[in-house]
Design a protein around this motif. Structure first.
Motif, PDB file in Angstrom:
ATOM      1  N   MET A   2      19.535  38.003  43.257  1.00  0.00           N
ATOM      2  CA  MET A   2      20.741  38.816  43.082  1.00  0.00           C
ATOM      3  C   MET A   2      20.671  39.716  41.855  1.00  0.00           C
ATOM      4  SD  MET A   2      23.723  36.305  44.439  1.00  0.00           S
ATOM      5  CE  MET A   2      24.945  37.576  44.665  1.00  0.00           C
ATOM      6  N   THR A   3      19.859  39.347  40.882  1.00  0.00           N
ATOM      7  CA  THR A   3      19.731  40.209  39.702  1.00  0.00           C
ATOM      8  C   THR A   3      19.077  41.534  40.058  1.00  0.00           C
ATOM      9  OG1 THR A   3      17.635  39.178  39.070  1.00  0.00           O
ATOM     10  CG2 THR A   3      19.634  38.279  38.083  1.00  0.00           C
ATOM     11  N   HIS A   4      18.435  41.585  41.213  1.00  0.00           N
ATOM     12  CA  HIS A   4      17.764  42.801  41.661  1.00  0.00           C
ATOM     13  C   HIS A   4      18.611  43.605  42.654  1.00  0.00           C
ATOM     14  CE1 HIS A   4      14.191  41.379  39.644  1.00  0.00           C
ATOM     15  NE2 HIS A   4      14.441  40.199  40.171  1.00  0.00           N
ATOM     16  N   LEU A   5      19.837  43.176  42.858  1.00  0.00           N
ATOM     17  CA  LEU A   5      20.767  43.850  43.771  1.00  0.00           C
ATOM     18  C   LEU A   5      21.877  44.536  42.973  1.00  0.00           C
ATOM     19  CD1 LEU A   5      21.067  41.019  46.444  1.00  0.00           C
ATOM     20  CD2 LEU A   5      20.013  43.262  46.783  1.00  0.00           C
ATOM     21  N   PRO A   6      22.552  45.518  43.550  1.00  0.00           N
ATOM     22  CA  PRO A   6      23.630  46.210  42.831  1.00  0.00           C
ATOM     23  C   PRO A   6      24.744  45.285  42.329  1.00  0.00           C
ATOM     24  CG  PRO A   6      23.077  47.430  44.812  1.00  0.00           C
ATOM     25  CD  PRO A   6      22.303  46.133  44.862  1.00  0.00           C
ATOM     26  N   CYS A   7      24.998  44.191  43.032  1.00  0.00           N
ATOM     27  CA  CYS A   7      26.091  43.293  42.648  1.00  0.00           C
ATOM     28  C   CYS A   7      25.780  42.462  41.412  1.00  0.00           C
ATOM     29  CB  CYS A   7      26.447  42.363  43.805  1.00  0.00           C
ATOM     30  SG  CYS A   7      25.116  41.229  44.249  1.00  0.00           S
ATOM     31  N   GLY A   8      24.507  42.291  41.096  1.00  0.00           N
ATOM     32  CA  GLY A   8      24.132  41.448  39.973  1.00  0.00           C
ATOM     33  C   GLY A   8      24.302  39.973  40.287  1.00  0.00           C
ATOM     34  N   TRP A   9      24.073  39.147  39.294  1.00  0.00           N
ATOM     35  CA  TRP A   9      24.137  37.702  39.450  1.00  0.00           C
ATOM     36  C   TRP A   9      25.590  37.243  39.542  1.00  0.00           C
ATOM     37  CZ3 TRP A   9      21.356  34.163  41.296  1.00  0.00           C
ATOM     38  CH2 TRP A   9      21.498  32.822  40.935  1.00  0.00           C
ATOM     39  N   VAL A  10      25.855  36.290  40.399  1.00  0.00           N
ATOM     40  CA  VAL A  10      27.218  35.807  40.643  1.00  0.00           C
ATOM     41  C   VAL A  10      27.907  35.380  39.347  1.00  0.00           C
ATOM     42  CG1 VAL A  10      28.574  34.011  41.800  1.00  0.00           C
ATOM     43  CG2 VAL A  10      26.715  35.143  43.018  1.00  0.00           C
ATOM     44  N   ARG A  11      27.200  34.747  38.453  1.00  0.00           N
ATOM     45  CA  ARG A  11      27.817  34.298  37.193  1.00  0.00           C
ATOM     46  C   ARG A  11      28.419  35.460  36.408  1.00  0.00           C
ATOM     47  NH1 ARG A  11      22.926  30.488  35.382  1.00  0.00           N
ATOM     48  NH2 ARG A  11      21.941  32.473  35.803  1.00  0.00           N
ATOM     49  N   ASP A  12      27.876  36.650  36.592  1.00  0.00           N
ATOM     50  CA  ASP A  12      28.388  37.823  35.876  1.00  0.00           C
ATOM     51  C   ASP A  12      29.674  38.376  36.487  1.00  0.00           C
ATOM     52  OD1 ASP A  12      26.213  37.653  34.159  1.00  0.00           O
ATOM     53  OD2 ASP A  12      24.998  39.011  35.370  1.00  0.00           O
ATOM     54  N   TRP A  13      30.069  37.837  37.634  1.00  0.00           N
ATOM     55  CA  TRP A  13      31.307  38.276  38.278  1.00  0.00           C
ATOM     56  C   TRP A  13      32.540  37.637  37.646  1.00  0.00           C
ATOM     57  CZ3 TRP A  13      30.151  37.547  44.212  1.00  0.00           C
ATOM     58  CH2 TRP A  13      29.006  38.281  44.564  1.00  0.00           C
ATOM     59  N   GLN A  14      32.343  36.603  36.863  1.00  0.00           N
ATOM     60  CA  GLN A  14      33.438  35.847  36.253  1.00  0.00           C
ATOM     61  C   GLN A  14      34.444  36.781  35.588  1.00  0.00           C
ATOM     62  OE1 GLN A  14      33.966  32.498  36.288  1.00  0.00           O
ATOM     63  NE2 GLN A  14      35.752  32.621  35.007  1.00  0.00           N
ATOM     64  N   GLY A  15      35.707  36.649  35.988  1.00  0.00           N
ATOM     65  CA  GLY A  15      36.783  37.404  35.367  1.00  0.00           C
ATOM     66  C   GLY A  15      36.982  38.814  35.898  1.00  0.00           C
ATOM     67  N   LYS A  16      36.116  39.264  36.773  1.00  0.00           N
ATOM     68  CA  LYS A  16      36.284  40.608  37.336  1.00  0.00           C
ATOM     69  C   LYS A  16      37.327  40.581  38.449  1.00  0.00           C
ATOM     70  CE  LYS A  16      31.745  42.383  36.272  1.00  0.00           C
ATOM     71  NZ  LYS A  16      30.580  43.108  36.747  1.00  0.00           N
ATOM     72  N   PRO A  71      42.139  41.578  47.233  1.00  0.00           N
ATOM     73  CA  PRO A  71      41.612  42.560  46.265  1.00  0.00           C
ATOM     74  C   PRO A  71      42.196  42.451  44.872  1.00  0.00           C
ATOM     75  CG  PRO A  71      43.146  43.615  47.771  1.00  0.00           C
ATOM     76  CD  PRO A  71      42.915  42.217  48.275  1.00  0.00           C
ATOM     77  N   ASP A  72      43.371  41.882  44.739  1.00  0.00           N
ATOM     78  CA  ASP A  72      43.985  41.731  43.409  1.00  0.00           C
ATOM     79  C   ASP A  72      43.557  40.449  42.707  1.00  0.00           C
ATOM     80  OD1 ASP A  72      45.378  44.153  43.600  1.00  0.00           O
ATOM     81  OD2 ASP A  72      46.979  43.196  44.738  1.00  0.00           O
ATOM     82  N   GLY A  73      42.768  39.633  43.403  1.00  0.00           N
ATOM     83  CA  GLY A  73      42.329  38.367  42.825  1.00  0.00           C
ATOM     84  C   GLY A  73      41.347  38.562  41.695  1.00  0.00           C
ATOM     85  N   ILE A  74      41.341  37.598  40.798  1.00  0.00           N
ATOM     86  CA  ILE A  74      40.371  37.571  39.699  1.00  0.00           C
ATOM     87  C   ILE A  74      39.316  36.543  40.066  1.00  0.00           C
ATOM     88  CG2 ILE A  74      40.039  37.101  37.245  1.00  0.00           C
ATOM     89  CD1 ILE A  74      41.733  39.608  37.838  1.00  0.00           C
TER      90      ILE A  74
END
Length: 78
Positions: A2-16, A71-74
């Motif tokens: 996932m680090t090689h995909l546009p979304c990045g690693w799942v752990r980096d999604w925290q709080g978005k 979509p409004d979820g964190i």
């Protein structure tokens, strides 16, 4: 992988906010379908179906639909 995909690693999604990840999850899943050979080299253990392109695609697809539904979820990663 996932680090090689546009979304990045799942752990980096925290709080978005989910809405901010909709397009990234879609494009990432699309890349896995259209160019799996580019990402197969990052598979962890394909013999046991761990960390495979298929697993990553499944995760991204489920997240994508969840992001659309809420979509409004964190995003919280546990």
């Amino acid at each position: 992988m996932m680090t090689h995909l546009p979304c990045g690693w799942v752990r980096d999604w925290q709080g978005k906010q989910a809405r901010d990840m909709i397009v990234l999850a879609f494009h990432s899943a699309r890349l896995l379908v259209s160019r799996p050979e580019l990402y197969q080299k990052y598979e962890l253990d394909p013999n046991r179906n761990l960390g495979t392109v298929d697993n990553c695609y499944d995760i991204l697809t489920r997240c994508y639909f969840g992001f659309i539904k809420y979509p409004d979820g964190i995003i919280t990663i546990d």
